[in-house]
Design a protein around this motif. Structure first.
Motif, PDB file in Angstrom:
ATOM      1  N   MET A  76       2.155 -13.958  -2.194  1.00 41.21           N
ATOM      2  CA  MET A  76       2.089 -14.606  -0.892  1.00 41.21           C
ATOM      3  C   MET A  76       0.974 -15.649  -0.898  1.00 41.21           C
ATOM      4  O   MET A  76      -0.149 -15.371  -1.300  1.00 41.21           O
ATOM      5  N   THR A  77       1.307 -16.863  -0.488  1.00 38.86           N
ATOM      6  CA  THR A  77       0.324 -17.952  -0.473  1.00 38.86           C
ATOM      7  C   THR A  77      -0.443 -17.962   0.840  1.00 38.86           C
ATOM      8  O   THR A  77       0.147 -17.898   1.915  1.00 38.86           O
ATOM      9  N   ILE A  78      -1.758 -18.032   0.740  1.00 35.04           N
ATOM     10  CA  ILE A  78      -2.615 -18.100   1.926  1.00 35.04           C
ATOM     11  C   ILE A  78      -2.695 -19.543   2.386  1.00 35.04           C
ATOM     12  O   ILE A  78      -3.118 -20.423   1.643  1.00 35.04           O
ATOM     13  N   ARG A  79      -2.295 -19.784   3.612  1.00 32.33           N
ATOM     14  CA  ARG A  79      -2.269 -21.135   4.163  1.00 32.33           C
ATOM     15  C   ARG A  79      -3.592 -21.411   4.880  1.00 32.33           C
ATOM     16  O   ARG A  79      -3.989 -20.658   5.766  1.00 32.33           O
ATOM     17  N   VAL A  80      -4.246 -22.491   4.476  1.00 35.82           N
ATOM     18  CA  VAL A  80      -5.601 -22.778   4.966  1.00 35.82           C
ATOM     19  C   VAL A  80      -5.646 -24.120   5.682  1.00 35.82           C
ATOM     20  O   VAL A  80      -5.099 -25.119   5.208  1.00 35.82           O
ATOM     21  N   LEU A  81      -6.296 -24.129   6.846  1.00 31.49           N
ATOM     22  CA  LEU A  81      -6.545 -25.363   7.596  1.00 31.49           C
ATOM     23  C   LEU A  81      -8.037 -25.667   7.526  1.00 31.49           C
ATOM     24  O   LEU A  81      -8.868 -24.791   7.761  1.00 31.49           O
ATOM     25  N   LEU A  82      -8.372 -26.921   7.188  1.00 33.57           N
ATOM     26  CA  LEU A  82      -9.763 -27.338   7.080  1.00 33.57           C
ATOM     27  C   LEU A  82     -10.159 -28.132   8.314  1.00 33.57           C
ATOM     28  O   LEU A  82      -9.456 -29.065   8.705  1.00 33.57           O
ATOM     29  N   ALA A  83     -11.284 -27.771   8.922  1.00 29.98           N
ATOM     30  CA  ALA A  83     -11.766 -28.494  10.102  1.00 29.98           C
ATOM     31  C   ALA A  83     -13.238 -28.835   9.907  1.00 29.98           C
ATOM     32  O   ALA A  83     -14.106 -27.964   9.983  1.00 29.98           O
ATOM     33  N   ASP A  84     -13.514 -30.103   9.616  1.00 33.57           N
ATOM     34  CA  ASP A  84     -14.879 -30.576   9.394  1.00 33.57           C
ATOM     35  C   ASP A  84     -14.897 -32.080   9.650  1.00 33.57           C
ATOM     36  O   ASP A  84     -13.962 -32.776   9.256  1.00 33.57           O
ATOM     37  N   ASP A  85     -15.947 -32.564  10.295  1.00 32.21           N
ATOM     38  CA  ASP A  85     -15.986 -33.989  10.607  1.00 32.21           C
ATOM     39  C   ASP A  85     -16.398 -34.847   9.411  1.00 32.21           C
ATOM     40  O   ASP A  85     -16.352 -36.074   9.479  1.00 32.21           O
ATOM     41  N   GLN A  86     -16.796 -34.224   8.305  1.00 34.31           N
ATOM     42  CA  GLN A  86     -17.174 -34.967   7.115  1.00 34.31           C
ATOM     43  C   GLN A  86     -16.011 -34.991   6.117  1.00 34.31           C
ATOM     44  O   GLN A  86     -15.655 -33.963   5.536  1.00 34.31           O
ATOM     45  N   ALA A  87     -15.444 -36.169   5.927  1.00 35.87           N
ATOM     46  CA  ALA A  87     -14.275 -36.318   5.064  1.00 35.87           C
ATOM     47  C   ALA A  87     -14.567 -35.886   3.627  1.00 35.87           C
ATOM     48  O   ALA A  87     -13.711 -35.305   2.953  1.00 35.87           O
ATOM     49  N   LEU A  88     -15.785 -36.154   3.163  1.00 38.35           N
ATOM     50  CA  LEU A  88     -16.142 -35.798   1.791  1.00 38.35           C
ATOM     51  C   LEU A  88     -16.115 -34.294   1.589  1.00 38.35           C
ATOM     52  O   LEU A  88     -15.617 -33.794   0.566  1.00 38.35           O
ATOM     53  N   VAL A 107      -3.822 -25.810   1.102  1.00 41.81           N
ATOM     54  CA  VAL A 107      -4.303 -26.453   2.325  1.00 41.81           C
ATOM     55  C   VAL A 107      -3.101 -27.039   3.055  1.00 41.81           C
ATOM     56  O   VAL A 107      -2.336 -27.815   2.483  1.00 41.81           O
ATOM     57  N   VAL A 108      -2.934 -26.676   4.320  1.00 37.47           N
ATOM     58  CA  VAL A 108      -1.784 -27.143   5.095  1.00 37.47           C
ATOM     59  C   VAL A 108      -2.151 -28.241   6.078  1.00 37.47           C
ATOM     60  O   VAL A 108      -1.273 -28.818   6.724  1.00 37.47           O
ATOM     61  N   GLY A 109      -3.447 -28.531   6.210  1.00 41.38           N
ATOM     62  CA  GLY A 109      -3.850 -29.585   7.133  1.00 41.38           C
ATOM     63  C   GLY A 109      -5.354 -29.776   7.150  1.00 41.38           C
ATOM     64  O   GLY A 109      -6.109 -28.906   6.713  1.00 41.38           O
ATOM     65  N   GLU A 110      -5.776 -30.947   7.633  1.00 39.25           N
ATOM     66  CA  GLU A 110      -7.200 -31.266   7.765  1.00 39.25           C
ATOM     67  C   GLU A 110      -7.456 -31.817   9.160  1.00 39.25           C
ATOM     68  O   GLU A 110      -6.687 -32.643   9.655  1.00 39.25           O
ATOM     69  N   VAL A 120      -5.717 -18.926   7.731  1.00 39.96           N
ATOM     70  CA  VAL A 120      -7.170 -19.025   7.885  1.00 39.96           C
ATOM     71  C   VAL A 120      -7.559 -20.461   8.229  1.00 39.96           C
ATOM     72  O   VAL A 120      -7.013 -21.411   7.650  1.00 39.96           O
ATOM     73  N   VAL A 121      -8.477 -20.613   9.184  1.00 43.38           N
ATOM     74  CA  VAL A 121      -9.059 -21.913   9.494  1.00 43.38           C
ATOM     75  C   VAL A 121     -10.519 -21.886   9.050  1.00 43.38           C
ATOM     76  O   VAL A 121     -11.281 -21.026   9.486  1.00 43.38           O
ATOM     77  N   LEU A 122     -10.888 -22.810   8.166  1.00 43.16           N
ATOM     78  CA  LEU A 122     -12.297 -23.000   7.827  1.00 43.16           C
ATOM     79  C   LEU A 122     -12.844 -23.989   8.840  1.00 43.16           C
ATOM     80  O   LEU A 122     -12.502 -25.170   8.808  1.00 43.16           O
ATOM     81  N   MET A 123     -13.678 -23.524   9.739  1.00 45.88           N
ATOM     82  CA  MET A 123     -14.072 -24.301  10.922  1.00 45.88           C
ATOM     83  C   MET A 123     -15.562 -24.652  10.897  1.00 45.88           C
ATOM     84  O   MET A 123     -16.425 -23.772  10.951  1.00 45.88           O
TER      85      MET A 123
END
Length: 226
Positions: free
Chosen positions: A1-13, A30-33, A51-54
């Motif tokens: 099973m693949t863990i789907r991750v959303l990245l939320a950070d104001d720094q593009a780098l 990663v499913v979105g930024e 999971v959302v990395l916030m």
């Protein structure tokens, strides 16, 4: 099973670095930024990540507000939020946990720590990282918004727990895994899992991280002073 991750950070780098790291793992993608909290909430609804990395500090809608919105949305009940912060000793962290986050991680953590946090959160055994987090939460909850940090409503709700469920909750607040609790209480891990799930349902907790917060806020577990 693949863990789907959303990245939320104001720094593009940073988002790019996290994407490369996460996508390099065979069991993650990663499913979105998102560059701010409002976009994170929108993409969470659109993609339904595990999971959302916030990032906690972002312009506009910050990570705390976004976490609260995700936690309050029944359609996102399965989404777990892991807060990323530069400042690990930060009362925003506890506020985020109260809002529904599953834990937090310092941005200076090692790559393996980040990947492990994602897997732990996605697996429902969400606790808190790094290990010192329990002490950090204890200190902030002891300080509290009103001086004593106790929530009388949650204290009353503890009455709904059985004696064994309260005992298990104390162990969860101590940072112990189901296997460790089972060994300590001389029961099976499955029995522990059942007690944990029932305690979560009775106390309205999304995961183990919130159980830890509730244990301290209700006064069931007292913070250490050392």
């Amino acid at each position: 099973m693949t863990i789907r991750v959303l990245l939320a950070d104001d720094q593009a780098l940073l988002r790019s670095a996290f994407r490369v790291l996460v996508d390099s793992e065979p069991d993650m993608e990663v499913v979105g930024e998102a560059s701010d909290g409002a976009e994170a909430v929108r993409l969470a609804k659109e993609h339904g990540p595990d999971v959302v990395l916030m990032d906690i500090r972002m312009p506009g809608t910050d990570g705390l507000a976004a976490t609260r919105q995700i936690g309050a949305d029944p359609s996102l009940a399965r989404v777990r939020v892991v807060i990323l912060t530069t400042f690990e000793v930060d009362d925003y962290v506890v506020r985020a946990l109260r809002a529904g986050a599953s834990g937090f991680l310092g941005k200076g953590s090692e790559p393996e720590e980040l990947l492990n946090a994602i897997r732990v959160a996605a697996g429902g055994e969400a606790l808190l990282s790094p290990a010192a987090t329990k002490g950090l939460i204890a200190r902030f909850l002891a300080r509290g918004d009103d001086g004593d940090g106790l929530d009388p409503v949650r204290s009353e709700r503890l009455a709904a727990l059985t004696g064994r469920e309260r005992e298990v909750l104390v162990q969860v607040a101590g940072g112990h895994s189901n296997d460790e609790i089972a060994e300590r209480l001389a029961v099976s891990p499955l029995t522990v899992k059942t007690h944990v799930n029932r305690a979560m349902a009775k106390l309205g907790a999304r995961d183990r991280a919130q159980l830890v917060v509730i244990a301290y806020e209700s006064g069931l577990v007292r913070p250490r002073t050392d």
